[in-house]
Design a protein around this motif. Structure first.
Motif, PDB file in Angstrom:
ATOM      1  N   VAL A   1      10.874  -8.054  -5.949  1.00  0.00           N
ATOM      2  CA  VAL A   1       9.656  -7.528  -5.305  1.00  0.00           C
ATOM      3  C   VAL A   1       9.131  -8.097  -4.477  1.00  0.00           C
ATOM      4  CG1 VAL A   1       9.759  -5.167  -6.866  1.00  0.00           C
ATOM      5  CG2 VAL A   1       8.556  -7.166  -6.470  1.00  0.00           C
ATOM      6  N   LEU A   2       9.391  -8.162  -2.803  1.00  0.00           N
ATOM      7  CA  LEU A   2       8.426  -8.571  -1.577  1.00  0.00           C
ATOM      8  C   LEU A   2       6.839  -8.833  -2.103  1.00  0.00           C
ATOM      9  CD1 LEU A   2      11.120  -7.131   0.395  1.00  0.00           C
ATOM     10  CD2 LEU A   2      11.061  -9.321  -0.430  1.00  0.00           C
ATOM     11  N   PHE A   3       6.141  -7.956  -2.495  1.00  0.00           N
ATOM     12  CA  PHE A   3       4.639  -7.701  -2.518  1.00  0.00           C
ATOM     13  C   PHE A   3       4.225  -8.334  -4.042  1.00  0.00           C
ATOM     14  CE2 PHE A   3       6.848  -4.227  -3.479  1.00  0.00           C
ATOM     15  CZ  PHE A   3       6.666  -3.366  -5.329  1.00  0.00           C
ATOM     16  N   THR A   4       3.196  -9.038  -3.967  1.00  0.00           N
ATOM     17  CA  THR A   4       2.311  -9.655  -5.145  1.00  0.00           C
ATOM     18  C   THR A   4       1.581  -8.673  -5.727  1.00  0.00           C
ATOM     19  OG1 THR A   4       0.519 -10.903  -3.966  1.00  0.00           O
ATOM     20  CG2 THR A   4       2.702 -11.908  -4.723  1.00  0.00           C
ATOM     21  N   ASP A   5       1.087  -7.149  -5.105  1.00  0.00           N
ATOM     22  CA  ASP A   5      -0.206  -6.737  -5.634  1.00  0.00           C
ATOM     23  C   ASP A   5       0.792  -5.570  -5.316  1.00  0.00           C
ATOM     24  OD1 ASP A   5      -1.872  -5.338  -6.834  1.00  0.00           O
ATOM     25  OD2 ASP A   5      -3.891  -6.909  -5.271  1.00  0.00           O
ATOM     26  N   VAL A   6       0.261  -4.195  -5.478  1.00  0.00           N
ATOM     27  CA  VAL A   6       0.433  -2.394  -5.169  1.00  0.00           C
ATOM     28  C   VAL A   6      -1.329  -2.116  -5.239  1.00  0.00           C
ATOM     29  CG1 VAL A   6       1.369  -0.773  -6.186  1.00  0.00           C
ATOM     30  CG2 VAL A   6       2.735  -2.629  -6.365  1.00  0.00           C
ATOM     31  N   LEU A   7      -1.507  -1.523  -4.294  1.00  0.00           N
ATOM     32  CA  LEU A   7      -2.659  -0.442  -3.899  1.00  0.00           C
ATOM     33  C   LEU A   7      -2.157   1.031  -3.818  1.00  0.00           C
ATOM     34  CD1 LEU A   7      -5.644  -0.281  -2.679  1.00  0.00           C
ATOM     35  CD2 LEU A   7      -5.091  -1.175  -0.901  1.00  0.00           C
ATOM     36  N   GLU A   8      -2.711   1.745  -4.549  1.00  0.00           N
ATOM     37  CA  GLU A   8      -2.126   3.109  -4.581  1.00  0.00           C
ATOM     38  C   GLU A   8      -3.508   3.397  -3.996  1.00  0.00           C
ATOM     39  OE1 GLU A   8      -0.879   5.383  -7.859  1.00  0.00           O
ATOM     40  OE2 GLU A   8      -0.869   3.237  -9.017  1.00  0.00           O
ATOM     41  N   VAL A   9      -3.055   4.303  -2.935  1.00  0.00           N
ATOM     42  CA  VAL A   9      -4.161   5.178  -1.770  1.00  0.00           C
ATOM     43  C   VAL A   9      -3.462   6.589  -1.492  1.00  0.00           C
ATOM     44  CG1 VAL A   9      -4.512   5.155   1.410  1.00  0.00           C
ATOM     45  CG2 VAL A   9      -3.027   3.141   0.196  1.00  0.00           C
ATOM     46  N   GLU A  10      -5.216   7.249  -2.191  1.00  0.00           N
ATOM     47  CA  GLU A  10      -5.091   8.741  -1.506  1.00  0.00           C
ATOM     48  C   GLU A  10      -5.085   9.111  -0.283  1.00  0.00           C
ATOM     49  OE1 GLU A  10      -5.601  10.993  -4.298  1.00  0.00           O
ATOM     50  OE2 GLU A  10      -5.141   9.196  -5.732  1.00  0.00           O
ATOM     51  N   GLU A  11      -4.099   9.241  -0.380  1.00  0.00           N
ATOM     52  CA  GLU A  11      -4.531  10.227   1.483  1.00  0.00           C
ATOM     53  C   GLU A  11      -3.985  11.004   1.736  1.00  0.00           C
ATOM     54  OE1 GLU A  11      -1.771   7.883   0.717  1.00  0.00           O
ATOM     55  OE2 GLU A  11       0.021  10.297   0.845  1.00  0.00           O
TER      56      GLU A  11
ATOM     57  N   ALA B   1       0.886  -0.809  -0.241  1.00  0.00           N
ATOM     58  CA  ALA B   1      -0.054  -0.236   0.005  1.00  0.00           C
ATOM     59  C   ALA B   1       0.870   1.275  -0.057  1.00  0.00           C
ATOM     60  CB  ALA B   1      -1.003   0.221   1.298  1.00  0.00           C
ATOM     61  N   ILE B   2       0.080   1.957  -1.212  1.00  0.00           N
ATOM     62  CA  ILE B   2       1.631   3.182  -1.274  1.00  0.00           C
ATOM     63  C   ILE B   2       1.388   4.266  -1.277  1.00  0.00           C
ATOM     64  CG2 ILE B   2       2.487   2.337  -3.447  1.00  0.00           C
ATOM     65  CD1 ILE B   2       5.253   3.843  -2.628  1.00  0.00           C
ATOM     66  N   SER B   3       1.018   5.538  -1.636  1.00  0.00           N
ATOM     67  CA  SER B   3       0.688   6.734  -2.182  1.00  0.00           C
ATOM     68  C   SER B   3       0.617   7.378  -3.325  1.00  0.00           C
ATOM     69  CB  SER B   3       1.742   8.189  -1.853  1.00  0.00           C
ATOM     70  OG  SER B   3       1.696   8.236  -0.412  1.00  0.00           O
ATOM     71  N   ALA B   4      -0.647   7.053  -3.692  1.00  0.00           N
ATOM     72  CA  ALA B   4      -0.658   7.006  -5.638  1.00  0.00           C
ATOM     73  C   ALA B   4       0.511   7.894  -5.716  1.00  0.00           C
ATOM     74  CB  ALA B   4      -2.682   8.082  -5.539  1.00  0.00           C
ATOM     75  N   GLY B   5       0.026   7.433  -6.969  1.00  0.00           N
ATOM     76  CA  GLY B   5       1.697   7.986  -7.908  1.00  0.00           C
ATOM     77  C   GLY B   5       2.585   7.642  -8.025  1.00  0.00           C
ATOM     78  N   PHE B   6       3.154   6.545  -6.672  1.00  0.00           N
ATOM     79  CA  PHE B   6       4.593   5.767  -6.688  1.00  0.00           C
ATOM     80  C   PHE B   6       4.534   4.757  -6.744  1.00  0.00           C
ATOM     81  CE2 PHE B   6       4.415  10.395  -4.093  1.00  0.00           C
ATOM     82  CZ  PHE B   6       5.764  10.664  -4.658  1.00  0.00           C
ATOM     83  N   ARG B   7       3.320   3.752  -7.343  1.00  0.00           N
ATOM     84  CA  ARG B   7       3.464   2.284  -7.251  1.00  0.00           C
ATOM     85  C   ARG B   7       4.974   1.818  -7.980  1.00  0.00           C
ATOM     86  NH1 ARG B   7      -1.156   0.087  -9.924  1.00  0.00           N
ATOM     87  NH2 ARG B   7      -0.796  -2.105  -9.737  1.00  0.00           N
ATOM     88  N   ASP B   8       5.105   2.569  -8.649  1.00  0.00           N
ATOM     89  CA  ASP B   8       6.760   1.383  -9.038  1.00  0.00           C
ATOM     90  C   ASP B   8       7.951   2.478  -8.454  1.00  0.00           C
ATOM     91  OD1 ASP B   8       6.502   4.799 -10.538  1.00  0.00           O
ATOM     92  OD2 ASP B   8       7.142   3.868 -11.707  1.00  0.00           O
TER      93      ASP B   8
END
Length: 170
Positions: A132-142, A103-110
């Motif tokens: 990478v250590l993850f299988t999916d990315v969730l961009e979060v508008e926070e 789970a990462i800030s929107a716009g920073f998935r890569d």
């Protein structure tokens, strides 16, 4: 005794590191005294859960009250529990356990794919990047909001939800 922020300490504060072999516990008591202890992370003949057992032992020692292992602990005596675990970190690094998402800030998935150019031979044209250590990315508008006891937030509950790979909803 205060917590370092001007607020008086009302209860016990625990900081716990549950490792593969040992569980280390630091307790700050309401009177300002500190307790440090170490338990085996797994000792099924003596207790089911090391962090809970450590908290129980500190509460018994400091309050003088008896708290049976199978009874709920008095949560009103506890201000905070901070817990970290090298077990989860090791499982992640060793690629064991359940798949996980980032789970990462929107716009920073890569961001973790790009990296920061920190490598032993900066001019080497043959770059080998770790997986990478993850299988999916969730961009979060926070948005980040400092704790403000007096203010109430008007929460907009119209943001989309995403169901995680193990059934949780974010």
């Amino acid at each position: 005794m205060d917590e370092g922020n001007g607020k008086p300490r009302r209860g016990f504060s625990f900081a716990i590191d549950r490792g593969g072999t040992f569980t280390d516990v630091f307790a700050m008591c309401p009177d300002g005294t500190m307790h440090v202890s170490k338990l085996l992370s797994e000792d099924p003949a003596r207790y089911k859960d090391a962090p809970r057992e450590a908290i129980r032992r500190v509460l018994e020692e400091v309050t003088g009250n008896r708290y049976p292992q199978d009874a709920p602990l008095p949560s009103e005596l506890i201000d905070s529990i901070r817990m970290g675990t090298t077990v989860a970190t090791n499982a992640l690094l060793e690629r064991q356990g359940e798949p996980c998402a980032l789970a990462i800030s929107a716009g920073f998935r890569d961001l973790l794919h790009i990296g920061n150019q920190a490598r032993p031979s900066i001019f080497d044209l043959s770059i080998k990047k770790p997986d990478v250590l993850f299988t999916d990315v969730l961009e979060v508008e926070e948005r980040v909001i400092l704790e403000q006891d007096a203010d109430q937030l008007n929460i907009d509950d119209t943001h989309p939800r995403k169901k995680g790979i193990t059934g949780e909803t974010v």
